[in-house]
Design an enzyme around this catalytic site. Sequence first.
Site, PDB file in Angstrom:
ATOM      1  N   ALA A   1       0.836  -1.196   0.000  1.00 12.54           N
ATOM      2  CA  ALA A   1       0.000   0.000   0.000  1.00 12.54           C
ATOM      3  C   ALA A   1       0.868   1.242   0.000  1.00 12.54           C
ATOM      4  O   ALA A   1       2.074   1.182   0.251  1.00 12.54           O
ATOM      5  CB  ALA A   1      -0.894   0.006   1.237  1.00 12.54           C
ATOM      6  N   ASN A   2       0.236   2.365  -0.302  1.00 14.34           N
ATOM      7  CA  ASN A   2       0.883   3.671  -0.146  1.00 14.34           C
ATOM      8  C   ASN A   2       0.522   4.228   1.223  1.00 14.34           C
ATOM      9  O   ASN A   2      -0.534   3.920   1.756  1.00 14.34           O
ATOM     10  CB  ASN A   2       0.343   4.639  -1.192  1.00 14.34           C
ATOM     11  N   ARG A   3       1.362   5.102   1.746  1.00 16.59           N
ATOM     12  CA  ARG A   3       1.013   5.813   2.977  1.00 16.59           C
ATOM     13  C   ARG A   3       0.040   6.919   2.625  1.00 16.59           C
ATOM     14  O   ARG A   3       0.380   7.835   1.892  1.00 16.59           O
ATOM     15  CB  ARG A   3       2.245   6.474   3.578  1.00 16.59           C
TER      16      ARG A   3
END
Length: 214
Positions: free
Chosen positions: A25-27
Amino acid sequence: MLSGKRILVTSGPTHEPIDPVRYIANRSSGAQGTAIAEALRDLGADVVFVSGPAQVPAPAGVAVMRVETALEMLAAVEAALPVDAAVMAAAVADWRVRNAADQKMKKTAQGIPMLEFVENPDILQTLSHHAQRPALVVGFAAETENVIAHAQAKRARKGCDWILANDVSAATGIMGGTENAVHLITADHVEHWPRMAKSDVAARLATRIAQALA
Ligand code: C5P
């Protein structure tokens, strides 16, 4: 100011499965996208909010479409069309795992799994060239260096109308924080907005969108 206008907002990260219990995932907390949806709603827009798994609750009083992956987000965005404007604030994962496993991967004597990646579609770019392209398409550019130049190049490459560029290098404390410092980049000018609460960035953007659609 925006009554009768239908506006799409994407927000949050996407989660790309590795197996049923793991993902990449991305932050992204979803805070800025949520604030934008609220500000547009407060100006009277009909907001369609397409959100990945965010940390902040979805706004009240808007149509919420929840998704996990980039492919699901693209499908939800296309299902929401036509809209008058779109603000793409989601932090979409650039890649998904090609060889995601159907069952939980186990530690074995065979060693460490090798993940292969495949590129996700660029939702902003797809929307900017869509047969049902909204009249106004706004993207974000989170950069850690050469913020303006990178964001101007990104605006041209993606084909959107405006980019809100922000410096997310660690020292700024912007990621996951309550404030943001952005630059509004259009085809022919750059506006530097002072550092302010994400809710104020959202309100200012919503006002600008209302002026542009008027
Ligand atoms: O290329 P980059 O990820 O920096 O671009 C950021 C902008 O593009 C954001 O507006 C983001 O929501 C959008 N984006 C997208 N689909 C992707 C990647 C980024 O809509 N696959």
